[in-house]
Design an enzyme around this catalytic site. Structure first.
Site, PDB file in Angstrom:
ATOM      1  N   ALA A 310       0.829  -1.207   0.000  1.00  0.00           N
ATOM      2  CA  ALA A 310       0.000   0.000   0.000  1.00  0.00           C
ATOM      3  C   ALA A 310       0.860   1.253   0.000  1.00  0.00           C
ATOM      4  CB  ALA A 310      -0.931   0.001   1.213  1.00  0.00           C
ATOM      5  N   THR A 311       1.863   1.281   0.868  1.00  0.00           N
ATOM      6  CA  THR A 311       2.723   2.469   0.935  1.00  0.00           C
ATOM      7  C   THR A 311       3.674   2.526  -0.252  1.00  0.00           C
ATOM      8  OG1 THR A 311       4.203   1.265   2.435  1.00  0.00           O
ATOM      9  CG2 THR A 311       2.558   2.699   3.436  1.00  0.00           C
ATOM     10  N   GLY A 314       1.436   4.257  -2.595  1.00  0.00           N
ATOM     11  CA  GLY A 314       1.253   5.617  -2.089  1.00  0.00           C
ATOM     12  C   GLY A 314       2.470   6.488  -2.280  1.00  0.00           C
ATOM     13  N   ARG A 318       2.890   9.899  -4.621  1.00  0.00           N
ATOM     14  CA  ARG A 318       3.440  11.173  -4.129  1.00  0.00           C
ATOM     15  C   ARG A 318       4.586  11.653  -4.999  1.00  0.00           C
ATOM     16  NH1 ARG A 318       3.132   8.523   0.536  1.00  0.00           N
ATOM     17  NH2 ARG A 318       5.378   8.445   0.866  1.00  0.00           N
ATOM     18  N   ASP A 319       5.408  10.722  -5.484  1.00  0.00           N
ATOM     19  CA  ASP A 319       6.479  11.112  -6.399  1.00  0.00           C
ATOM     20  C   ASP A 319       5.918  11.861  -7.601  1.00  0.00           C
ATOM     21  OD1 ASP A 319       8.897  10.295  -5.259  1.00  0.00           O
ATOM     22  OD2 ASP A 319       8.636   8.236  -5.894  1.00  0.00           O
ATOM     23  N   ASP A 680      -2.407  -6.157 -23.729  1.00  0.00           N
ATOM     24  CA  ASP A 680      -0.954  -5.961 -23.729  1.00  0.00           C
ATOM     25  C   ASP A 680      -0.556  -4.583 -23.212  1.00  0.00           C
ATOM     26  OD1 ASP A 680      -0.397  -8.458 -25.041  1.00  0.00           O
ATOM     27  OD2 ASP A 680      -1.097  -7.560 -26.913  1.00  0.00           O
ATOM     28  N   ASN A 723       4.617  -5.154 -26.548  1.00  0.00           N
ATOM     29  CA  ASN A 723       3.362  -4.935 -25.825  1.00  0.00           C
ATOM     30  C   ASN A 723       2.708  -3.605 -26.173  1.00  0.00           C
ATOM     31  OD1 ASN A 723       2.787  -7.240 -24.257  1.00  0.00           O
ATOM     32  ND2 ASN A 723       4.324  -6.693 -22.743  1.00  0.00           N
ATOM     33  N   ASP A 887       1.136 -10.214 -28.426  1.00  0.00           N
ATOM     34  CA  ASP A 887       2.545 -10.571 -28.547  1.00  0.00           C
ATOM     35  C   ASP A 887       2.796 -11.975 -28.009  1.00  0.00           C
ATOM     36  OD1 ASP A 887       2.267  -9.864 -25.771  1.00  0.00           O
ATOM     37  OD2 ASP A 887       4.442  -9.688 -25.671  1.00  0.00           O
ATOM     38  N   CYS A1138     -22.455   6.082  -6.193  1.00  0.00           N
ATOM     39  CA  CYS A1138     -21.482   5.301  -5.426  1.00  0.00           C
ATOM     40  C   CYS A1138     -21.391   5.822  -3.993  1.00  0.00           C
ATOM     41  CB  CYS A1138     -20.122   5.287  -6.142  1.00  0.00           C
ATOM     42  SG  CYS A1138     -19.057   3.944  -5.563  1.00  0.00           S
ATOM     43  N   HIS A1263     -21.253   3.743 -11.905  1.00  0.00           N
ATOM     44  CA  HIS A1263     -20.714   5.063 -12.249  1.00  0.00           C
ATOM     45  C   HIS A1263     -21.040   5.479 -13.685  1.00  0.00           C
ATOM     46  CE1 HIS A1263     -18.121   5.903  -8.728  1.00  0.00           C
ATOM     47  NE2 HIS A1263     -18.001   4.575  -8.646  1.00  0.00           N
ATOM     48  N   GLU A1265     -20.953   8.473 -14.825  1.00  0.00           N
ATOM     49  CA  GLU A1265     -20.064   9.585 -15.195  1.00  0.00           C
ATOM     50  C   GLU A1265     -18.717   9.106 -15.724  1.00  0.00           C
ATOM     51  OE1 GLU A1265     -18.642   8.654 -11.024  1.00  0.00           O
ATOM     52  OE2 GLU A1265     -20.438   8.392 -12.250  1.00  0.00           O
TER      53      GLU A1265
END
EC number: 6.3.5.3
Length: 1297
Positions: A310-311, A314, A318-319, A680, A723, A887, A1138, A1263, A1265
């Protein structure tokens, strides 16, 4: 203050309780049954009065869908770790305050587990049970609820410590190096002793820790910057210089490389969609450039898979957001390499039950939990996950170091993606003296300490408690809030208050803040106690160096601080000004609590010329035997290969991840009407009004490195090209690569092999192809060592290069898929054999499933031919000459053909006579190449294109596509293989079934597996009772005043951009309205004709999905009145989608005509479900669905809590009698269904959209939209042009006004 306890709803379903009990039985614990429920601990400033208690009890009643039992038995209570404030607590407390409960100081939550036990537990058994129940970095186990007061105690801050090197010399530093897990090299320790001796003082622990993180291999890439001597010969270039050579040779279209958090390349000029400062969404015609980044998070994922992955995602998000002066993450990719899964009762012939150290998770546990962690973060942040790979490898082989076990006990966890950035904000700004230095994001906690240093060690060389401490924990809803602030900033253009921004990752603030001021050529003066902390007892080292996530560091000019503050307050994003930039390049960290300076260092000591590494290594060669295949039967071989994870169906990794958020996804993993995961390439549109876009693809062939390092690297690059070749990009120079290198540095032969591989790519292949590698990452500690019964053991990963290719796309509609078409007349299947008949079997899937390695692997045969192939494909794609493309890769030609047949729900008949004499070699070699489907009417013109690109000599006509259920391969008149496609499809699906059975509700897993076996499945379809291409609002365009709609969002909502775009297209003025605007009076609902509550994860789904959002309205008198008046006004419209659907369902008491509405609870699968589902529109008296009754249409589904729950059978009957069920999930035969996955959440009779009695208010879980454009549907009929079927819903609303 006093603490009061409130019981909550049951916490675990029946099958989750069964799973927990089975785990207890595995450890032979004397437990016969388990029950679990939530407990809420409320710290009161003063005692609550009766009506406040009633309000609080209502607030804490949420999510009840499981059977409630009377608590009894031996009890353990799992709570957040004593001394910390959990993210759940922060959000729940905010909701309580927003509801007017000002006497509540804080709310915390725990889970009470009640066990029926046969006898008293021993101390060892109790310790085992506690380990099963909690995460010791984040949680505490209490024995009784009376101990809950401990959760609210405040600890005194701990002091710093000093390391006495002036008297103790280097020995004192060596002891600190071990105790703190600094991973300092000998020359670094010499450097530090020399530096502090020159400063005439001893270092503080925080200074050493900061130095270790900032100068770790993880952060400084010492091996890639090292000097190299191989076999006694000094090499001319470092590894990094060879990578940079690709940019020197082909700098075209690259706007930023090697100097920021992500690389940037040229994008397209399109209409970018976002709100202006006045709140109105508008189109902004501008250059939308493309940023790209791929990270790995291997060490944390090995130790604690869910938070580790998860981090990982995350941090990579952020990068992207911290690129330039602020950017917007857009779409993600993930990848995993692990050792053999060894699934219970599904063990495979090639899997050996080898041991592992206790400190790391098993491959199976990693693949159950890590993908969930990565997906959960992307989902909650609001980034579609569109691409990935999954490989298992674990085998004792003869390689460069002799016979040894090679595999992924230390896994690869890949996290990457693309984003967009404005041209004028690609470069970071100047940091003026006196600039405010800010931490944006969540508060610090004592977690994730030493991640950079820990990631730089081989697994097994650090203490287990340090390993666990180095794993961060995630809070994606906080990161979404921060990103909204960053978005508001870059959207201001020249007025952007952000001058400089970095994300906080490895090393925490100890790495991020020095990096920020150093890059800005400044120093900094900081106040330690200004840093937001959720754990008051932390030491200066822990505050400065912890890796608490969801944080960014920024420089903002003093005159813009007020603007920045206002933006943060509107988004409810925490921030703190913790320092100022100074002219002197010196770092001072002052601690007002102890009135000292834990850090007082010149920048050049911290980030100056630390000793440069020299790697002196020897190269190795390996001799292996060719594959022994004489006794292998084709049928058995293919069945084995279909079950090998790198080949097998990966739906279990895909449907857990949102693939439609943004409304700009043009190609996800799932292909065609049967939604088969074989794409691909991933493709997104550049904007919500354009066909320009972006593409991503992955290439990876790591087992080949056990035979040939450079061949493995070349194949990774080439596979990324094959690909991505099926979408319209233009010249190959447009493609940019990320290279992620994983190696066991120091292991026999691996260093020289790494150099060889980097040289093959950086100096040879990429320059020859005109490819650039402007971004990448290295992980140089891919070896796991441990002691097992006194015996030293190790597992070493193969050199692993993962290439991610990124490109601008000229027209996203021209993207081929592997889906074979049977509705296009007669057609032929052609193989483009870039392997030119070599048919090598070394390190293939076939070799792996027979526990062999072989001798000669595939390789790039001719570089120019690969380039010719790509150019030919671009011509064929541009001219719409092909029906399907796939491919050749893992599993060989036979797998390529099977996957195409699965996607097309059809048969194939092919003849391999022309491809070579050895059937197994022909069918299972993994040489480069591709299979194309060509309509016979186009065959001659396709051959002309291939001839023009010098490919005719490697083209082989294989056979034809059939409309039946047979998969047949022949050699001339001799039939080699004949089996039902549906049976092969079922074998291919077994891995997904087995993983879902262990991870999700097993009943749902069974239903999906059975559904896949159906050879007569019709797949998705669309039947519309209206003209999809008709714009019924055309007469109103540009006439009169447009109606206004509030695009309503709360913190954590993530689907507002595409919602605003859909309503704008329908003729509304779309206005961005945050709940904070309504709370303080910046906006009032009375200003609007309509309102839509958008999807996402409001408050991170704390207090139930949509529950906290709704209760902050119901229990706030001002908002209660405002919403009530809006709902009773007959001239307004309301839509909830949702999370907005969940929220509005909880407001039923103030909405007329909703007495029979249900609530929405956790999906039956107990899993977030991202699917394309078929729905039927019913005849209802509602403007929203006018003219749509009787239509069957696909729609995007992405939710975790979409199952309707009624208070009683009578309420359900009442709803049906009122005739306000607007839409139901249907199966592929058109019948309403409760079967999974056609019904993704288990709702009764497939209910998924409801209106109120007069039809002005509609709520729906899917959804519309996200699919209002045809191009953003994963599959749609070919007669849809620009508009998708759901655009009608938005235009219906416009017709009212």
């Amino acid at each position: 203050m006093t603490v009061k306890t409130f019981r909550g709803s049951p916490a675990l379903s029946e099958f989750r309780l069964t799973q927990l009990q089975q785990k207890c039985q595995q450890y032979q614990l004397p437990i016969t049954s388990v029950y679990a429920e939530y407990l809420h601990f409320v710290e009161q400033k003063t005692s609550l009065v009766e009506d406040e208690i009633v309000k609080l009890q209502a607030l804490l009643h949420y999510g009840s869908m499981f059977s409630e039992l009377k608590p009894a038995g031996y009890c353990l209570i799992v709570t957040p770790r004593v001394g910390t404030i959990s993210s759940w607590s922060s959000k729940a407390t905010d909701i309580a305050h927003n509801c007017g409960l000002s006497k509540v100081n804080r709310i915390e939550r725990g889970i009470a587990y009640y066990f029926n036990i046969e006898r008293d537990l021993t101390e060892a058994e109790l310790a085992t049970l506690k380990d099963l129940l909690h995460d010791r970095m984040l949680e505490t186990v209490l024995n009784h609820e009376t101990e809950a007061a401990l959760l609210f105690t405040q600890q005194e801050p701990k002091a710093l410590t000093t390391i006495d090197i002036l008297n103790g010399g280097r020995q004192a530093l060596e002891q600190a190096n071990i105790a703190l897990g600094l991973a300092l090299a000998d020359d670094e320790m010499d450097y530090l002793v020399e530096s502090f001796t020159a400063l005439k003082r001893n270092p503080q622990d925080v200074e050493l820790y900061m130095f270790a993180q900032a100068n770790s291999e993880h952060c400084r890439h010492k091996i890639f910057n090292a000097d190299w001597i191989i076999d006694g010969k000094k090499q001319d270039k470092s590894l990094f210089k060879m990578i940079k050579n690709t940019f020197e040779q082909t700098p075209d279209f690259v706007l930023s490389a090697y100097k920021d958090n992500a690389a940037v390349m040229e994008g397209s000029k399109v209409g970018r969609w976002f709100p202006d400062p006045d709140g109105q969404y508008r189109v902004h015609q501008e250059d939308v450039h493309i940023l790209m980044k791929v990270e790995t998070h291997n060490h944390p994922t090995a130790i604690s898979p869910f938070p580790g992955a998860a981090t990982g995602s995350g941090g990579e998000i952020r990068d992207e957001g911290a690129t330039g002066r602020g950017a917007k993450p857009k779409a993600g990719l993930t990848g995993f390499s692990v050792s053999n899964l060894v699934i219970p009762n599904f063990e495979q012939p090639w899997e050996n039950p080898l041991s592992k150290p206790n400190r790391i998770a098993s491959a199976l546990d990693i693949m159950i939990d890590a993908p969930l962690g990565s997906a959960a973060f992307n989902n909650e942040f609001g980034r579609p996950a569109l691409l990935g790979y999954f490989r298992t490898y674990e085998e004792k082989v003869n390689s460069f170091a002799g016979k040894e076990v090679r595999g992924y006990h230390k896994p690869i966890m890949l996290a990457g993606g693309i984003g967009n950035i404005r041209g004028e904000q690609v470069q970071k700004g100047e940091i003026p003296i006196g600039a405010k230095l800010i931490v944006l994001g969540g508060a610090a906690m004592n977690i994730g300490l030493g991640g950079g240093a820990a990631s730089s060690m081989d697994s097994g060389k650090s203490k287990e408690d340090l390993d666990f401490a180095s794993v961060q924990r995630e809070n994606p809803e906080m990161e979404r809030r921060c990103q909204e602030v960053i978005d508001r900033c870059w959207q201001l253009g020249e007025e952007n208050p952000i001058l400089f921004i970095h994300d906080v990752g490895a090393g925490g603030l100890s790495n991020a803040m020095p990096e920020l001021v150093h890059d800005g050529k400044r120093g900094g003066k900081f106040d330690l106690r200004s840093i937001l902390c959720d754990e008051k007892g932390m030491s200066p080292l822990e505050i400065w160096c912890n890796e608490s996530q969801e944080r960014y560091v920024l420089a903002v000019a003093p005159e813009n601080l007020e603007l920045f503050t206002a933006l943060c307050e509107r988004e409810r994003a925490p921030f703190a000004v913790i320092g100022e930039a100074t002219q002197a390049e010196h770092l001072i960290l002052h601690d007002s609590h102890f009135d000292n300076n834990p850090i007082d260092l010149p920048m050049n000591v911290l980030l100056g010329k630390t000793p440069k590494m020299t790697r002196e290594v020897l190269s190795k060669t390996v001799e292996n035997q060719s594959l022994k295949i004489e006794s292998i039967q084709l049928k058995e071989a293919f069945h084995r290969v279909l079950r090998l994870p790198v080949v097998a169906e990966k739906t279990f990794l895909i449907t857990i991840g949102d693939r439609s958020v943004t409304g700009m996804v043009a190609r996800d993993q799932m292909v065609g009407p049967w939604q088969i995961p074989v794409s691909d390439v991933a493709v997104t549109t550049a904007s919500l009004d354009s066909y320009h876009g972006e593409a991503m693809a992955i290439g990876e062939r790591s087992p080949v490195a056990l035979l040939d390092f450079s061949a493995s690297a070349r194949l990774a690059v080439a596979e990324a090209i094959t690909n991505i070749a099926g979408t319209l990009i233009g010249e190959m120079k447009r493609i940019k690569l990320s290279a992620n290198w994983m190696s066991a540095a120091g292991h026999t032969g691996e260093d020289a092999g790494l150099y060889e591989a980097v040289k093959a790519v950086g100096e040879e292949l990429c320059p020859a192809l005109g490819l650039t590698i402007p971004v990448g990452k290295d992980s140089m500690s891919m070896k796991t060592t441990w002691i097992d019964n006194g015996e030293q053991k190790s597992v070493t990963a193969p050199l692993s290069l993962v290439i991610s290719a990124f490109a601008r796309v000229e027209d996203v509609r021209k993207t081929l898929t592997p889906q074979l078409r049977t509705d296009k007349g007669f057609s032929s299947l052609l193989l483009i054999d870039l392997g030119e008949g070599h048919n090598r079997l070394g390190a293939t899937a076939l070799a792996q499933v027979y526990k062999q390695l072989g001798d000669k692997p595939a390789d790039v045969v001719k570089v120019q031919r690969l380039k010719d192939f790509y150019n030919a494909m671009q011509t064929l794609v541009a001219e719409d000459k092909l029906l399907a493309y796939h491919d050749r890769s893992d599993g060989g030609l036979i797998t390529t053909l099977a996957e195409m047949a699965f996607a097309g729900h059809c048969g194939v008949e092919v003849d391999i006579s022309a491809l070579g004499d050895n059937d197994l070699a022909v069918l299972f070699n993994e040489e480069l190449g591709a299979v194309i489907q060509v309509a016979d009417s186009q065959l001659e013109s396709v051959r002309e294109v291939l001839k023009a690109h010098n490919l005719l000599g490697i083209i082989h006509q294989l056979g034809t596509v059939t409309a039946d259920d047979r998969f047949e391969i022949s050699r001339g008149s001799h039939k080699l293989f004949s089996e039902k496609r549906s049976e092969l499809r079922s074998i291919w699906a077994e891995l997904t079934y087995q993983m879902q059975r262990l991870r999700d509700n097993p009943e749902c897993a069974e239903q999906e597996f059975e559904a896949k076996k159906n050879p007569d499945d019709k797949g998705l379809s669309a039947f519309l009772t209206y003209d999809v291409n008709e714009d019924i609002t055309a007469p109103f365009i540009n006439k009169g005043v447009k109606p206004t709609i509030a695009i309503l969002r709360e913190q954590g909502v993530n689907s507002h951009y595409e919602m605003a775009a859909a309503f704008d297209r329908a003729g509304f003025n779309a206005i961005d309205v945050h709940m904070s605007d309504l709370m303080i009076g910046r906006r009032n609902l009375a200003e609007f004709n309509a309102m839509v509550a958008c999807g996402g994860f409001s408050y991170g789904d704390v207090l139930g999905a949509g529950g906290g959002w709704a209760k902050s309205i119901l229990f706030n008198p001002k908002l209660h009145e405002q919403f009530s008046q809006f709902f009773i006004n007959p001239n307004t419209l309301t839509l909830g989608v949702c999370n907005g659907c969940q929220m509005i369902s909880n407001l039923a008491e103030i909405i007329p005509g909703t007495e029979n509405w249900p609530h929405f609870v956790r999906n039956k699968s107990e899993r977030f479900e991202a699917r394309v589902s078929l729905v039927k529109i019913n005849e209802v008296d509602s403007v929203w669905f006018a003219g749509m009754a009787g239509s069957h249409m696909p729609i995007a589904v992405s939710h975790g809590e979409g199952q309707v729950k009624f208070k009683s059978v009578e309420q359900f009957a009442g709803l049906k009698a009122q005739g306000i069920i607007a839409a139901q999930y249907i199966d592929n035969n058109g019948s309403p269904t409760e079967l999974y996955p056609a019904n993704p959440n288990g709702s009764s009779e497939g209910i998924t959209a409801i209106t109120n009695l007069d039809g002005r208010v509609a709520i729906m879980m899917p959804h519309p939209e996200r699919v209002f454009r045809a191009v953003s549907n994963s599959w749609h009929p070919e007669n849809w042009t620009e508009d998708g079927a759901w655009m009608r819903l938005f235009r219906n609303a416009r017709m009212v006004f």
